[in-house]
Structure formats: structure tokens, C-alpha cells
Design a protein around this motif. Structure first.
Motif, mmCIF file in Angstrom:
data_model
loop_
_atom_site.group_PDB
_atom_site.id
_atom_site.type_symbol
_atom_site.label_atom_id
_atom_site.label_comp_id
_atom_site.label_asym_id
_atom_site.label_seq_id
_atom_site.Cartn_x
_atom_site.Cartn_y
_atom_site.Cartn_z
ATOM 1 N N UNK A 19 0.870 -1.170 0.000
ATOM 2 C CA UNK A 19 0.000 0.000 0.000
ATOM 3 C C UNK A 19 0.909 1.222 0.000
ATOM 4 N N UNK A 20 0.334 2.399 -0.052
ATOM 5 C CA UNK A 20 1.122 3.616 -0.161
ATOM 6 C C UNK A 20 0.897 4.520 1.040
ATOM 7 N N UNK A 21 1.938 5.284 1.371
ATOM 8 C CA UNK A 21 1.827 6.308 2.398
ATOM 9 C C UNK A 21 2.268 7.641 1.811
ATOM 10 N N UNK A 22 1.598 8.684 2.251
ATOM 11 C CA UNK A 22 2.001 10.054 1.952
ATOM 12 C C UNK A 22 2.308 10.700 3.295
ATOM 13 N N UNK A 23 3.561 11.082 3.499
ATOM 14 C CA UNK A 23 3.998 11.682 4.756
ATOM 15 C C UNK A 23 4.182 13.183 4.508
ATOM 16 N N UNK A 24 3.331 13.968 5.143
ATOM 17 C CA UNK A 24 3.304 15.418 4.966
ATOM 18 C C UNK A 24 3.799 16.052 6.263
ATOM 19 N N UNK A 25 4.994 16.650 6.218
ATOM 20 C CA UNK A 25 5.625 17.256 7.383
ATOM 21 C C UNK A 25 5.641 18.767 7.189
ATOM 22 N N UNK A 26 5.139 19.503 8.194
ATOM 23 C CA UNK A 26 4.941 20.940 8.027
ATOM 24 C C UNK A 26 5.473 21.752 9.197
ATOM 25 N N UNK A 27 5.780 22.992 8.892
ATOM 26 C CA UNK A 27 5.960 24.039 9.889
ATOM 27 C C UNK A 27 5.024 25.154 9.438
ATOM 28 N N UNK A 28 4.100 25.529 10.319
ATOM 29 C CA UNK A 28 3.107 26.529 9.937
ATOM 30 C C UNK A 28 3.612 27.952 10.143
ATOM 31 N N UNK A 29 3.047 28.834 9.353
ATOM 32 C CA UNK A 29 3.363 30.256 9.457
ATOM 33 C C UNK A 29 2.491 30.892 10.544
ATOM 34 N N UNK A 30 2.665 32.181 10.748
ATOM 35 C CA UNK A 30 1.838 32.906 11.720
ATOM 36 C C UNK A 30 0.414 33.111 11.197
ATOM 37 N N UNK A 98 1.700 27.704 5.535
ATOM 38 C CA UNK A 98 2.926 26.954 5.788
ATOM 39 C C UNK A 98 4.168 27.808 5.594
ATOM 40 N N UNK A 99 5.055 27.731 6.587
ATOM 41 C CA UNK A 99 6.383 28.312 6.471
ATOM 42 C C UNK A 99 7.223 27.402 5.579
ATOM 43 N N UNK A 100 7.039 26.096 5.780
ATOM 44 C CA UNK A 100 7.706 25.099 4.947
ATOM 45 C C UNK A 100 6.959 23.775 5.076
ATOM 46 N N UNK A 101 7.159 22.909 4.099
ATOM 47 C CA UNK A 101 6.617 21.547 4.193
ATOM 48 C C UNK A 101 7.436 20.611 3.323
ATOM 49 N N UNK A 102 7.315 19.333 3.624
ATOM 50 C CA UNK A 102 7.927 18.281 2.828
ATOM 51 C C UNK A 102 6.888 17.194 2.647
ATOM 52 N N UNK A 103 6.824 16.635 1.464
ATOM 53 C CA UNK A 103 5.929 15.517 1.172
ATOM 54 C C UNK A 103 6.780 14.347 0.705
ATOM 55 N N UNK A 104 6.603 13.208 1.368
ATOM 56 C CA UNK A 104 7.265 11.968 0.966
ATOM 57 C C UNK A 104 6.169 10.968 0.617
ATOM 58 N N UNK A 105 6.291 10.303 -0.505
ATOM 59 C CA UNK A 105 5.353 9.254 -0.895
ATOM 60 C C UNK A 105 6.154 7.972 -1.045
ATOM 61 N N UNK A 106 5.637 6.901 -0.430
ATOM 62 C CA UNK A 106 6.372 5.641 -0.459
ATOM 63 C C UNK A 106 5.422 4.466 -0.592
ATOM 64 N N UNK A 107 5.913 3.410 -1.207
ATOM 65 C CA UNK A 107 5.192 2.151 -1.284
ATOM 66 C C UNK A 107 5.625 1.293 -0.103
#
Length: 128
Positions: A19-30, A98-107
């Protein structure tokens, strides 16, 4: 994501791979106007995607947010990625939230879970 303080805390269970995962890691802005409402809407909307398996979310005291979405197959993930309402939320996120974010998609090729069994009741023997 939305506040679920009344819901017991538990990770999404393991699924039969692949199956697949989408990992969304964020730092939010003000600038967070409308974020909570949109986040809750996205959480409801993704549940309607055929092949969506579940979601985990965590927030550190320092402000790092991690959301992991689980999808049965690449088609389900594509349906979510290309959903028009989700795309609009993505654009607003980049512009405001978002101040920044990263998206990782993996099987996922291997998966397992652990749940502690409840402790058996204590048996008290009469003194004597």
C-alpha cells in the motif's frame, strides 16, 4: 488536523502490503486564518476517496506537524492529490499557512502492528 481530544489515541493499524503512504511534514506560518476549518474539511473529504485507508497526525510542541495518509494503491493517492478542493487547499497552504513543508510518498512493502493486551484483573486472596 482537527482536535480529537475525546477520541482514544491509537495509530492506524497495519495493512496487508503493498500500500502507499504520503507523509506530509509541516511548519506553519503565523497566518492561520481559516486553517482549522479547511483542515477539518480535508480530513472529511479524503475519507470519501476510494482506497483511502486512514490517517495519523502528530504535532510537536515546537510546531512541527506530521500527517501520514495511508492509501491502498497509487490510483487512490492520485485521486486525492488531484481532487479539486484539495488542490485549492494546497495552493492556500503555500500562500498563507505553511512556512515550509515536505511531502514523501512511499510504497509500503512490510507492515506490522502491536497492541498491548489489557492487564488481567488482580486476584486478591483472603488473608489468612
Amino acid at each position: 488536523m482537527s482536535d480529537h481530544s475525546e477520541v482514544p489515541v491509537a495509530p492506524v493499524a497495519a495493512f496487508e502490503p503493498p500500500y502507499y503512504v504520503a507523509v506530509f511534514t509541516t511548519v506553519r506560518s503565523e497566518h492561520q486564518s481559516g486553517y482549522s476549518e479547511t483542515s477539518a474539511r480535508m480530513e472529511d473529504l479524503v475519507k470519501d476517496v476510494p482506497g483511502f485507508l486512514g490517517m495519523d497526525h502528530a504535532q510537536t510542541p515546537g510546531g512541527l506537524g506530521i500527517t501520514v495518509g495511508y492509501f491502498r494503491d497509487a490510483d487512490a493517492l492520485t485521486r486525492w492529490r488531484t481532487d479539486a478542493e484539495h488542490r485549492a487547499a494546497q495552493q492556500r497552504g503555500r500562500a498563507e499557512w505553511y512556512q515550509s513543508y515536505t511531502l514523501h510518498v512511499a510504497k509500503v512493502e512490510r507492515s506490522h502492528s502491536f497492541v498491548r493486551a489489557e492487564d488481567p484483573p488482580t486476584v486478591r486472596l483472603p488473608a489468612g
